[in-house]
Motif scaffolding. Structure first.
Motif, PDB file in Angstrom:
ATOM      1  N   ALA A  41      66.140  41.584  79.131  1.00 28.30           N
ATOM      2  CA  ALA A  41      65.968  41.778  80.381  1.00 28.30           C
ATOM      3  C   ALA A  41      66.321  43.506  80.544  1.00 28.30           C
ATOM      4  O   ALA A  41      67.229  44.207  79.873  1.00 28.30           O
ATOM      5  CB  ALA A  41      67.170  41.260  81.163  1.00 28.30           C
ATOM      6  N   ILE A  42      65.575  44.082  81.370  1.00 22.23           N
ATOM      7  CA  ILE A  42      65.551  45.550  81.560  1.00 22.23           C
ATOM      8  C   ILE A  42      65.933  45.476  83.141  1.00 22.23           C
ATOM      9  O   ILE A  42      64.880  45.406  84.040  1.00 22.23           O
ATOM     10  CB  ILE A  42      64.310  46.308  81.265  1.00 22.23           C
ATOM     11  CG1 ILE A  42      64.345  46.147  79.783  1.00 22.23           C
ATOM     12  CG2 ILE A  42      64.634  48.001  81.706  1.00 22.23           C
ATOM     13  CD1 ILE A  42      62.844  46.613  79.335  1.00 22.23           C
ATOM     14  N   VAL A  43      67.068  46.105  83.643  1.00 19.43           N
ATOM     15  CA  VAL A  43      67.316  46.214  85.313  1.00 19.43           C
ATOM     16  C   VAL A  43      67.011  47.688  85.241  1.00 19.43           C
ATOM     17  O   VAL A  43      67.795  48.600  84.808  1.00 19.43           O
ATOM     18  CB  VAL A  43      68.768  45.835  85.189  1.00 19.43           C
ATOM     19  CG1 VAL A  43      69.119  45.954  86.799  1.00 19.43           C
ATOM     20  CG2 VAL A  43      69.100  44.381  84.874  1.00 19.43           C
ATOM     21  N   ILE A  44      66.467  47.948  86.359  1.00 20.48           N
ATOM     22  CA  ILE A  44      66.205  49.444  86.879  1.00 20.48           C
ATOM     23  C   ILE A  44      67.220  49.732  87.669  1.00 20.48           C
ATOM     24  O   ILE A  44      67.681  48.967  88.716  1.00 20.48           O
ATOM     25  CB  ILE A  44      64.824  49.680  87.807  1.00 20.48           C
ATOM     26  CG1 ILE A  44      63.723  48.938  86.856  1.00 20.48           C
ATOM     27  CG2 ILE A  44      64.600  50.916  88.120  1.00 20.48           C
ATOM     28  CD1 ILE A  44      62.426  48.856  87.667  1.00 20.48           C
ATOM     29  N   ASN A  45      68.062  50.920  87.519  1.00 15.93           N
ATOM     30  CA  ASN A  45      69.183  51.217  88.077  1.00 15.93           C
ATOM     31  C   ASN A  45      68.745  51.985  89.446  1.00 15.93           C
ATOM     32  O   ASN A  45      67.697  52.741  89.717  1.00 15.93           O
ATOM     33  CB  ASN A  45      70.034  52.252  87.313  1.00 15.93           C
ATOM     34  CG  ASN A  45      70.584  51.571  86.227  1.00 15.93           C
ATOM     35  OD1 ASN A  45      71.174  50.509  86.206  1.00 15.93           O
ATOM     36  ND2 ASN A  45      70.746  52.256  85.031  1.00 15.93           N
TER      37      ASN A  45
END
Length: 119
Positions: free
Chosen positions: A29-33
């Motif tokens: 998972a890559i969560v965009i901040n």
């Protein structure tokens, strides 16, 4: 088999619970901040060569529509349930737009559905 990469963009800067579900299913998972992260979903998907993108905002559409328009990712948006998302993945959609639903089950089931669909 390579790991499924899922980018998560939430209008309010959330998405951490969905990310836990993606990882529980064996994905990355890559969560965009940051606030407005949903609008950068397509850009980050392209940069990371992601398999799926999940966008969250009030309407469930802005980030998904932007990713579809800018990069041509097949999208389904305006969704309000996990089952709708699973169906969209089975239909070949790569960008999913939901109303606010930062829940672990969503990430887990979407990732599992994608892994089953690509076998």
């Amino acid at each position: 088999m390579t790991q499924v990469v899922v980018v998560i963009g939430d209008r309010l800067g959330k998405g951490q619970n969905v990310a836990k579900g993606v990882e529980a299913a064996g994905g990355k998972a890559i969560v965009i901040n940051g606030v407005g992260a949903d609008m950068r979903l397509g850009d980050i998907m392209k940069e990371e060569n992601a398999d799926l993108g999940i966008s969250f905002c009030g309407s469930g559409g802005a980030g998904a529509i932007t990713a579809q328009t800018k990069y041509g990712y097949p999208a389904h948006y305006g969704m309000r349930s996990i089952d709708e998302g699973v169906t969209a993945v089975k239909e070949g959609k790569r960008v999913l737009g939901f109303g606010f639903m930062d829940v672990e089950e969503l990430g887990k089931r979407i990732t599992e559905a994608y892994m089953k669909a690509r076998v």
